[in-house]
Design a protein around this motif. Structure first.
Motif, PDB file in Angstrom:
ATOM      1  N   HIS A 133      48.175   1.156  93.142  1.00 18.62           N
ATOM      2  CA  HIS A 133      48.584   1.035  91.735  1.00 18.62           C
ATOM      3  C   HIS A 133      50.050   0.623  91.655  1.00 18.62           C
ATOM      4  O   HIS A 133      50.836   0.888  92.566  1.00 18.62           O
ATOM      5  CB  HIS A 133      48.332   2.337  90.972  1.00 18.62           C
ATOM      6  CG  HIS A 133      49.440   3.347  91.066  1.00 18.62           C
ATOM      7  ND1 HIS A 133      49.456   4.357  92.024  1.00 18.62           N
ATOM      8  CD2 HIS A 133      50.573   3.519  90.326  1.00 18.62           C
ATOM      9  CE1 HIS A 133      50.540   5.096  91.857  1.00 18.62           C
ATOM     10  NE2 HIS A 133      51.237   4.600  90.842  1.00 18.62           N
ATOM     11  N   SER A 136      51.540   1.845  85.609  1.00 16.26           N
ATOM     12  CA  SER A 136      50.408   2.776  85.490  1.00 16.26           C
ATOM     13  C   SER A 136      49.098   2.008  85.448  1.00 16.26           C
ATOM     14  O   SER A 136      48.189   2.302  84.678  1.00 16.26           O
ATOM     15  CB  SER A 136      50.561   3.677  84.256  1.00 16.26           C
ATOM     16  OG  SER A 136      51.462   4.735  84.523  1.00 16.26           O
ATOM     17  N   PHE A 138      46.234   1.859  87.337  1.00 13.58           N
ATOM     18  CA  PHE A 138      45.528   2.611  88.374  1.00 13.58           C
ATOM     19  C   PHE A 138      44.114   2.075  88.561  1.00 13.58           C
ATOM     20  O   PHE A 138      43.427   1.765  87.584  1.00 13.58           O
ATOM     21  CB  PHE A 138      45.443   4.096  87.995  1.00 13.58           C
ATOM     22  CG  PHE A 138      46.739   4.840  88.146  1.00 13.58           C
ATOM     23  CD1 PHE A 138      47.067   5.480  89.336  1.00 13.58           C
ATOM     24  CD2 PHE A 138      47.640   4.912  87.083  1.00 13.58           C
ATOM     25  CE1 PHE A 138      48.262   6.161  89.476  1.00 13.58           C
ATOM     26  CE2 PHE A 138      48.838   5.593  87.214  1.00 13.58           C
ATOM     27  CZ  PHE A 138      49.147   6.225  88.414  1.00 13.58           C
ATOM     28  N   SER A 141      41.455   3.939  86.463  1.00 15.15           N
ATOM     29  CA  SER A 141      41.708   4.096  85.028  1.00 15.15           C
ATOM     30  C   SER A 141      40.703   3.300  84.202  1.00 15.15           C
ATOM     31  O   SER A 141      40.446   2.126  84.478  1.00 15.15           O
ATOM     32  CB  SER A 141      43.123   3.625  84.695  1.00 15.15           C
ATOM     33  OG  SER A 141      43.296   3.500  83.303  1.00 15.15           O
ATOM     34  N   THR A 159      43.895   8.547  83.379  1.00 18.35           N
ATOM     35  CA  THR A 159      43.422   8.271  84.728  1.00 18.35           C
ATOM     36  C   THR A 159      42.949   9.558  85.390  1.00 18.35           C
ATOM     37  O   THR A 159      43.717  10.521  85.460  1.00 18.35           O
ATOM     38  CB  THR A 159      44.564   7.640  85.556  1.00 18.35           C
ATOM     39  OG1 THR A 159      44.967   6.416  84.943  1.00 18.35           O
ATOM     40  CG2 THR A 159      44.127   7.359  86.973  1.00 18.35           C
ATOM     41  N   GLN A 162      45.247  11.369  87.853  1.00 15.29           N
ATOM     42  CA  GLN A 162      46.581  11.772  87.415  1.00 15.29           C
ATOM     43  C   GLN A 162      46.504  12.886  86.383  1.00 15.29           C
ATOM     44  O   GLN A 162      45.686  12.824  85.467  1.00 15.29           O
ATOM     45  CB  GLN A 162      47.338  10.572  86.822  1.00 15.29           C
ATOM     46  CG  GLN A 162      47.495   9.402  87.787  1.00 15.29           C
ATOM     47  CD  GLN A 162      48.288   9.785  89.016  1.00 15.29           C
ATOM     48  OE1 GLN A 162      49.359  10.384  88.920  1.00 15.29           O
ATOM     49  NE2 GLN A 162      47.765   9.443  90.187  1.00 15.29           N
TER      50      GLN A 162
END
Length: 221
Positions: A133, A136, A138, A141, A159, A162
């Motif tokens: 990633h 942000s 990811f 996500s 995500t 996270q």
């Protein structure tokens, strides 16, 4: 910290210093987009010591956790503590959070606040995680596809990997820069980057979204 990582931070700070100074030769203001995490701290300190006209420089983040600036997880706090020091405190720093409870509720306000910055940015400093990633963006996500495709500047992100919700500039907005730098350390990150360079599935390793544009890679063991 190893001598190699300090040298890396010093070399990156010099490159960014030259970029900002060069752009300020022909424009009134210059925009720098930085990333959070532990890797940039020595770079922040080295850059803060550079003799720039800091009052002419805008700084914002590539992405942010939706937490208060008092939180130890706040990228804005990291920037204030390590970059906006000494003369560099004169820079105009624009954080990516608001008083809204969620990034979904706050994204429009943050978009308005950042719209007035001097895009295209002089430089974007990206980091990269072990999952590939960056910002942000990811791989796990649900908003990754949106963040990669939209021409909106900012995307609220949730995500599974996270703990906090996040806000990130879209790939399109991050692409809008004169220069892109990738700042990474460690053999594990080098292996992830090498893997990213051998394929083209951006959803698997989102750092690939930036391998198609000129990307200056700053790496140390």
């Amino acid at each position: 910290m190893s001598a190699a990582r300090q040298q890396l931070a010093d070399q990156l700070a010099e490159a960014v210093f030259q970029a900002l100074a060069s752009d300020l030769d022909h424009q009134e203001r210059a925009l720098l987009v930085v990333s959070g995490g532990s890797t940039p701290v020595p770079f922040f300190k080295a850059l803060a010591a550079k003799p720039l006209p800091w009052g002419c420089i805008d700084i914002t983040l590539a992405d942010e956790r939706w937490v208060s600036e008092q939180s130890s997880d706040s990228n804005a706090r990291l920037v204030r503590e390590h970059l906006l020091q000494g003369a560099a405190a004169e820079a105009n720093f624009v954080p990516l959070t608001s008083d809204a409870e969620t990034p979904e509720e706050g994204v429009d306000e943050v978009a308005r606040r950042t719209a007035g910055l001097g895009w295209p940015a002089s430089a974007v400093i990206l980091g990269m995680g072990g999952d590939g990633h960056t910002a942000s963006l990811f791989p796990d996500s649900q908003e990754l596809g949106l963040a990669l495709a939209t021409d909106e500047p900012l995307v609220a992100v949730r995500t599974p990997s996270q703990p906090q919700p996040r806000i990130t500039f879209s790939a399109d907005r991050l692409h809008q820069a004169h220069r892109h730098f990738l700042h990474i350390t460690g053999d594990d990150k080098r292996a992830v980057l090498a893997n990213a360079m051998t394929g083209d599935d951006v959803r698997q390793l989102p750092i690939r979204a930036f391998l198609s544009c000129p990307l200056a890679i700053y790496w140390a063991p």
